[in-house]
Design an enzyme around this catalytic site. Structure first.
Site, mmCIF file in Angstrom:
data_model
loop_
_atom_site.group_PDB
_atom_site.id
_atom_site.type_symbol
_atom_site.label_atom_id
_atom_site.label_comp_id
_atom_site.label_asym_id
_atom_site.label_seq_id
_atom_site.Cartn_x
_atom_site.Cartn_y
_atom_site.Cartn_z
ATOM 1 N N ASP A 1 21.971 35.503 91.173
ATOM 2 C CA ASP A 1 20.538 35.804 91.336
ATOM 3 C C ASP A 1 19.661 34.668 90.858
ATOM 4 O O ASP A 1 18.507 34.561 91.256
ATOM 5 C CB ASP A 1 20.100 36.992 90.447
ATOM 6 C CG ASP A 1 20.886 38.253 90.674
ATOM 7 O OD1 ASP A 1 21.443 38.407 91.765
ATOM 8 O OD2 ASP A 1 20.917 39.096 89.748
ATOM 9 N N GLU B 1 30.999 49.467 85.981
ATOM 10 C CA GLU B 1 30.020 50.327 86.654
ATOM 11 C C GLU B 1 30.716 51.127 87.753
ATOM 12 O O GLU B 1 31.059 50.582 88.803
ATOM 13 C CB GLU B 1 28.897 49.462 87.241
ATOM 14 C CG GLU B 1 27.799 50.298 87.875
ATOM 15 C CD GLU B 1 26.578 49.471 88.239
ATOM 16 O OE1 GLU B 1 26.242 48.528 87.503
ATOM 17 O OE2 GLU B 1 25.964 49.785 89.273
ATOM 18 N N GLU C 1 25.438 54.531 87.013
ATOM 19 C CA GLU C 1 24.282 54.484 87.919
ATOM 20 C C GLU C 1 24.062 55.867 88.521
ATOM 21 O O GLU C 1 24.992 56.490 89.033
ATOM 22 C CB GLU C 1 24.523 53.456 89.031
ATOM 23 C CG GLU C 1 23.371 53.424 90.011
ATOM 24 C CD GLU C 1 23.384 52.218 90.927
ATOM 25 O OE1 GLU C 1 23.737 51.129 90.463
ATOM 26 O OE2 GLU C 1 23.027 52.387 92.102
ATOM 27 N N ASP D 1 19.157 52.674 96.021
ATOM 28 C CA ASP D 1 18.678 52.023 94.786
ATOM 29 C C ASP D 1 17.163 52.108 94.593
ATOM 30 O O ASP D 1 16.512 51.110 94.267
ATOM 31 C CB ASP D 1 19.092 50.533 94.774
ATOM 32 C CG ASP D 1 20.573 50.343 94.497
ATOM 33 O OD1 ASP D 1 21.197 51.230 93.896
ATOM 34 O OD2 ASP D 1 21.107 49.285 94.876
ATOM 35 N N HIS E 1 22.646 38.851 87.643
ATOM 36 C CA HIS E 1 23.926 38.290 88.096
ATOM 37 C C HIS E 1 23.762 36.767 88.119
ATOM 38 O O HIS E 1 22.671 36.270 88.423
ATOM 39 C CB HIS E 1 24.253 38.654 89.540
ATOM 40 C CG HIS E 1 24.323 40.101 89.877
ATOM 41 N ND1 HIS E 1 23.226 40.889 90.037
ATOM 42 C CD2 HIS E 1 25.390 40.893 90.137
ATOM 43 C CE1 HIS E 1 23.608 42.106 90.374
ATOM 44 N NE2 HIS E 1 24.914 42.132 90.431
HETATM 45 C C1 XLS Z 1 25.311 48.059 93.557
HETATM 46 C C2 XLS Z 1 25.340 47.927 92.134
HETATM 47 C C3 XLS Z 1 24.784 46.663 91.558
HETATM 48 C C4 XLS Z 1 25.194 46.592 90.115
HETATM 49 C C5 XLS Z 1 25.234 45.257 89.524
HETATM 50 O O1 XLS Z 1 25.586 49.129 94.080
HETATM 51 O O2 XLS Z 1 24.644 49.035 91.612
HETATM 52 O O3 XLS Z 1 23.408 46.652 91.713
HETATM 53 O O4 XLS Z 1 24.364 47.408 89.339
HETATM 54 O O5 XLS Z 1 26.147 44.452 90.184
HETATM 55 NI NI NI Z 2 23.959 49.313 89.874
HETATM 56 NI NI NI Z 3 24.041 50.882 93.195
#
Ligand code: XLS
Ligand code: NI
Ligand code: NI
Length: 437
Positions: free
Chosen positions: A102, A230, A266, A307, A99
């Protein structure tokens, strides 16, 4: 001296190795169904969890002390880039993703943000050409700063929408110049906390307008990679608009973007949506919008987005069966959300998370390959649908018969079909029995 100087390049040592800092399964050159394992996976280290986060959670601040953590200055951002590329190289992963927020020094204004990003872009361009590590995707952080508390494209205030446009133009162009292969939009806070204060229709329309502007700009600058949305059902908002693959597809169709935009799926977002990861993957291929994977896992009981790195190959095998059968991820890859736990203060924990996640993925691919080579599952499935390959089945699917025609035909033929076993146990046993080392 590098923070990682005690760790040599991570090598493939095979299943009998007891070295924590070696791959046991991931042999990137191993050929799987005519393509190298490394080329199926297109492994990508995520900058945010590994190099921008500090280990904080909702009950306390960060616990990880890194030379590059704290209030980010330009020098620190550069040190962070040094450490990140050093890590990518030692791990032997071909891609990274980030990002804007980051990677840059903290900025007070939009022009300063853009300027900081340009400086880091120059550093990244040099590192990319020195190391050969490539950019899978870039994205804008439109969710951490307080100005985005009520969303970016869906904010009730058009000035926030405009500020977000400023950020997205900059990072989309940076992604393009750095050779990025995709551009991701995670709708961080595009959703609502309560419908009572929310104009849902207006917010969705604004989100559609924003996405159309991004697509127009992508074409204008000649960026060839896909824009990826996403999906996530909730968190941090109570309801995220990009809820799941099917909801995203309906949104894209409504805004005329289903041929332009794909998805970054994801694993744990699928879990949070009460869906299987393989469902999301299969739906994306069915709709023609498969883009890339954010490959992680959640905790089956915590109910939020932990995550963590993947550690269960059998869970991932059905999705890889579909991916291999569909010919792979194309411009997509597997980016890790290998977020360490708050107690994981040791820098080497970062290696263990990535190495184990990579081996788990490799194991899932090899297990799926074994299922495909065995041919049993495909044969069973083809037999299950064989009726649709007969002239009768083709006539129905072909669309020429009316409901009345077909109803009459069913009577005329004296149809009285009997139930047959779906053989779920056998299908599940095929997945379980084909697990590799
Ligand atoms: C958070 C998201 C983030 C995205 C990118 O839940 O998964 O990590 O992958 O912004
Ligand atoms: Ni993500
Ligand atoms: Ni996530």
């Amino acid at each position: 001296m590098s923070i990682f100087s005690e760790v040599g390049p991570i090598k493939y040592e095979g299943p009998d190795s007891t070295n924590d800092f070696a791959y046991k399964v991931y042999d990137k050159d191993r050929v799987v169904l005519g393509k190298k394992l490394g080329d199926w996976l297109r492994l990508t280290v995520a900058y945010w969890h590994s190099f921008a986060a500090g280990g904080g959670d909702m009950f306390g601040p960060g616990t990880w002390t890194r030379p590059w953590s704290g209030n980010v200055t330009q020098e620190m951002a550069a040190a962070r880039a040094d450490a990140a590329f050093d890590f990518f190289t030692r791990l032997g992963t071909p891609y990274f993703a980030f990002h804007d927020a980051d990677v840059i020094a903290d900025a007070a204004t939009l022009p300063e943000h853009i300027d900081n990003l340009k400086k880091i872009e120059d550093i990244f361009a040099k590192k990319i050409s020195e190391t050969g590590v490539k950019l899978l995707w870039g994205t804008a952080n439109l969710f951490s700063h307080p100005r985005y508390a009520a969303g970016a494209a869906t904010n009730p205030n058009p000035e926030v929408f405009a500020y977000a446009a400023g950020q997205v133009r900059a990072i989309l162009e940076t992604t393009h110049r750095l050779g990025g292969e995709n551009y991701v939009m995670w709708g961080g806070r595009e959703g609502y906390d309560t419908l009572l204060n929310t104009d849902l229709k207006a917010e969705l329309d604004h989100m559609g307008r924003f996405l159309n502007m991004v697509v127009e700009h992508k074409h204008k600058i000649g960026f060839k990679g896909p824009i990826l949305i996403e999906p996530k059902p909730f968190e941090p908002t109570k309801h995220q608009y990009d809820h799941d693959v099917a909801a995203v597809y309906a949104f894209l169709q409504k805004h005329g973007l289903e041929k332009e935009v794909k998805v970054n799926i994801e694993v744990n977002h699928a879990t949070l949506a009460n869906l299987d990861f393989e469902h999301e993957v299969t739906a994306a291929y069915a709709f023609g919008i498969m883009g890339s994977l954010d490959i992680n896992r959640g905790d089956p009981r915590s109910g939020w987005d932990t995550d963590q790195f993947p550690n269960n190959a059998q869970d991932l095998t059905p999705a890889w069966l579909e991916i291999l059968n569909q010919g792979g991820l194309h411009t997509g890859g597997c980016n890790f959300d290998a977020k360490l736990r708050r107690q994981s203060v040791d820098i080497n924990d970062l290696y263990i998370a990535h190495i184990t996640g990579i081996d788990t993925l490799a194991r899932a691919v090899l297990s799926a390959e074994s299922v495909i080579k065995q041919k049993k599952l495909a044969t069973l499935k083809a037999a299950r649908y064989a009726g649709w390959e007969t002239p009768f089945g083709k006539e129905i699917a072909g669309g020429k018969l009316t409901l009345a025609d077909l109803a009459d035909l069913a009577v005329k033929k004296g149809l009285n079909p009997k139930a047959v076993s779906g053989q779920q146990e056998l299908y599940e046993s095929i997945i379980a029995q084909n697990q590799k080392v």
